[in-house]
Design a protein around this motif. Structure first.
Motif, short mmCIF file in Angstrom:
data_model
loop_
_atom_site.label_atom_id
_atom_site.label_comp_id
_atom_site.label_asym_id
_atom_site.label_seq_id
_atom_site.Cartn_x
_atom_site.Cartn_y
_atom_site.Cartn_z
N ALA A 123 39.37 18.97 26.65
CA ALA A 123 38.32 20.13 26.07
C ALA A 123 39.37 21.32 25.63
CB ALA A 123 37.40 20.35 27.30
N TYR A 124 38.65 22.02 25.02
CA TYR A 124 39.19 23.55 24.51
C TYR A 124 38.63 24.58 25.16
CZ TYR A 124 39.51 27.55 21.30
OH TYR A 124 39.89 28.69 20.96
N VAL A 125 39.67 25.49 26.03
CA VAL A 125 39.40 26.55 26.65
C VAL A 125 38.62 27.72 25.72
CG1 VAL A 125 39.84 28.06 28.51
CG2 VAL A 125 41.17 25.76 28.46
N VAL A 126 37.49 27.95 26.14
CA VAL A 126 36.67 29.00 25.29
C VAL A 126 37.05 30.20 25.97
CG1 VAL A 126 34.55 29.93 24.73
CG2 VAL A 126 34.73 27.28 24.53
N TRP A 127 36.82 30.37 27.48
CA TRP A 127 36.96 31.58 28.25
C TRP A 127 37.29 31.09 29.38
CZ3 TRP A 127 33.32 32.23 32.21
CH2 TRP A 127 33.18 33.22 32.83
N THR A 128 38.14 31.97 30.15
CA THR A 128 38.50 31.79 31.56
C THR A 128 38.87 33.11 32.26
OG1 THR A 128 39.91 30.65 33.07
CG2 THR A 128 41.00 31.76 30.96
N GLN A 129 38.33 33.16 33.56
CA GLN A 129 38.36 34.33 34.48
C GLN A 129 38.63 34.19 35.70
OE1 GLN A 129 34.87 37.13 34.04
NE2 GLN A 129 35.59 38.47 35.95
N ALA A 130 39.75 34.77 36.30
CA ALA A 130 40.11 34.45 37.65
C ALA A 130 40.22 35.85 38.45
CB ALA A 130 41.56 33.78 37.86
N GLN A 131 39.99 35.62 39.77
CA GLN A 131 40.30 37.32 40.48
C GLN A 131 40.74 36.61 42.03
OE1 GLN A 131 36.19 38.64 40.56
NE2 GLN A 131 35.95 38.17 42.67
N THR A 132 41.15 37.69 42.80
CA THR A 132 41.42 37.61 44.10
C THR A 132 40.62 38.65 44.81
OG1 THR A 132 43.40 38.75 43.95
CG2 THR A 132 43.70 36.65 43.88
N GLN A 133 40.87 38.90 46.13
CA GLN A 133 39.98 40.01 46.74
C GLN A 133 40.75 40.39 48.07
OE1 GLN A 133 35.46 39.24 47.09
NE2 GLN A 133 36.10 37.24 46.49
N ASN A 134 40.47 41.55 48.65
CA ASN A 134 41.14 41.76 49.85
C ASN A 134 40.37 41.07 51.02
OD1 ASN A 134 38.66 43.17 49.92
ND2 ASN A 134 39.47 45.17 50.74
N ASP A 183 38.15 41.74 53.06
CA ASP A 183 36.65 41.64 53.68
C ASP A 183 35.76 41.49 52.19
OD1 ASP A 183 37.27 44.08 52.51
OD2 ASP A 183 36.34 45.29 54.18
N GLY A 184 36.57 41.52 50.99
CA GLY A 184 35.85 41.32 49.71
C GLY A 184 35.57 42.81 49.29
N SER A 185 35.88 43.83 49.71
CA SER A 185 35.37 44.97 49.05
C SER A 185 36.18 45.48 47.93
CB SER A 185 35.44 45.94 50.41
OG SER A 185 36.83 46.21 50.78
N VAL A 186 37.30 44.89 47.66
CA VAL A 186 38.28 45.33 46.53
C VAL A 186 38.50 44.06 46.08
CG1 VAL A 186 40.43 46.34 45.95
CG2 VAL A 186 39.28 47.21 47.62
N VAL A 187 38.16 43.92 44.63
CA VAL A 187 38.40 42.80 43.93
C VAL A 187 39.62 43.08 42.68
CG1 VAL A 187 37.52 41.31 41.83
CG2 VAL A 187 36.12 41.82 43.86
N THR A 188 40.53 42.34 42.47
CA THR A 188 41.58 42.46 41.67
C THR A 188 41.87 41.11 40.70
OG1 THR A 188 43.20 43.28 43.38
CG2 THR A 188 44.25 42.65 41.52
N THR A 189 41.66 41.32 39.42
CA THR A 189 41.85 40.33 38.37
C THR A 189 43.06 39.85 38.38
OG1 THR A 189 40.19 41.75 37.06
CG2 THR A 189 41.51 40.00 36.04
N THR A 190 43.05 38.41 38.18
CA THR A 190 44.43 37.68 38.33
C THR A 190 44.45 36.81 37.15
OG1 THR A 190 46.03 36.60 39.68
CG2 THR A 190 43.68 35.95 39.56
N ALA A 191 45.84 36.33 37.05
CA ALA A 191 45.89 35.48 35.45
C ALA A 191 45.33 34.00 36.08
CB ALA A 191 47.42 35.30 35.42
N ALA A 227 32.14 37.48 34.87
CA ALA A 227 31.77 36.58 36.01
C ALA A 227 32.13 37.27 37.29
CB ALA A 227 31.82 35.25 35.91
N LYS A 228 32.35 38.54 37.34
CA LYS A 228 32.81 39.22 38.71
C LYS A 228 31.88 38.75 39.79
CE LYS A 228 34.36 43.77 40.57
NZ LYS A 228 34.57 45.04 40.23
N SER A 229 30.77 39.19 39.45
CA SER A 229 29.93 39.08 40.55
C SER A 229 29.74 37.88 40.88
CB SER A 229 28.46 39.92 40.18
OG SER A 229 27.90 38.94 38.89
N TYR A 230 29.67 36.63 40.31
CA TYR A 230 29.56 35.34 40.59
C TYR A 230 30.92 34.87 41.51
CZ TYR A 230 25.97 35.53 37.21
OH TYR A 230 24.82 35.81 36.50
N LEU A 231 32.07 35.53 41.03
CA LEU A 231 33.27 35.01 41.83
C LEU A 231 33.38 35.48 43.02
CD1 LEU A 231 35.75 35.69 38.73
CD2 LEU A 231 35.35 33.49 39.78
N SER A 232 32.82 36.83 43.28
CA SER A 232 32.74 37.41 44.41
C SER A 232 31.74 36.89 45.33
CB SER A 232 32.49 38.96 44.15
OG SER A 232 33.47 39.87 43.61
#
Length: 224
Positions: free
Chosen positions: A107-118, A120-128, A73-78
């Motif tokens: 509820a049971y966690v099927v899947w999860t994804q998190a991120q941070t950005q710099n 201006d948002g040009s660099v995305v970093t996956t985080t826990a 879901a990187k594009s949606y998070l960004s």
């Protein structure tokens, strides 16, 4: 001459103003910072709403369930970060999770994804993520920390699974038998979006410390 000096009040206003200026400046800058924090909090709410709305409309929960490792879901998070403009994106953490309901409050966690950005948002970093995803559909026992609390007012009776033996599905962590429904294999779906923004006042001497602004929104998928 001394008597005239004692009675002379022509400089009193300037002295009083000098005493008042620090208080007035503090009130003004404090009010501006508080207003900015309220506006930022509103941005966080709108960004979270946008994130969950995008994902719930476009990503099928059954596809994620069958192959969680391929979900991205990187594009949606960004995209949700764009809503935070003009606030700096490097102070925000965006997270999206897919949950499968196992009782009226969990509820049971099927899947999860998190991120941070710099900034201006040009660099995305996956985080826990602050949630732990399970390993279903792999046929193995699941960890208890994959089950999380959810608001009970989000759940209808038709979304809660039932086990043949009447046991609470949330506690059935081992692979199912004929009398048990394994947690995460039944129940309704929910997407959970969460954005946290660490707000810091622009004016450093304002007595408002860095404040985490967090908003969480749940939505039922529109695509299956």
């Amino acid at each position: 001459m001394l008597k005239r000096f004692v009675k002379d009040a022509r400089g009193a206003v300037i002295v009083e103003f000098a005493f008042c200026v620090p208080v007035l400046v503090l009130l003004y800058t404090g009010g501006c910072s508080l207003s900015d924090m309220i506006a930022c909090n509103r941005k966080v709410t709108i960004a979270t709403r946008s994130l969950v709305d995008l994902v719930s409309r476009t990503i099928s929960p059954t596809i994620i369930y069958n192959d969680p490792a391929s979900a991205n879901a990187k594009s949606y998070l960004s995209a949700s970060g764009v809503v935070l403009t003009p606030y700096k994106l490097n102070k925000a953490t965006q997270q999206i999770s897919l949950l499968r309901i196992c009782d009226a409050a969990h509820a049971y966690v099927v899947w999860t994804q998190a991120q941070t950005q710099n900034v201006d948002g040009s660099v995305v970093t996956t985080t826990a993520s602050d949630q732990t995803a399970g390993t279903l559909p792999t046929n193995q026992a699941q960890s208890a920390n994959t089950v999380v609390s959810i608001p009970s007012n989000m759940i209808t009776s038709t979304m809660v699974p039932t086990s043949p033996d009447g046991s609470n599905v949330c506690g059935n962590l081992a692979p199912g038998t004929s009398t048990k429904t394994q947690v995460g294999t039944a129940g309704g779906w929910l997407y959970m979006g969460k954005i946290t923004y660490n707000f810091t006042p622009v004016v450093s001497f304002i007595p408002i410390a860095t404040t985490p602004l967090t908003h969480t929104i749940y939505m039922v998928p529109r695509l299956y």
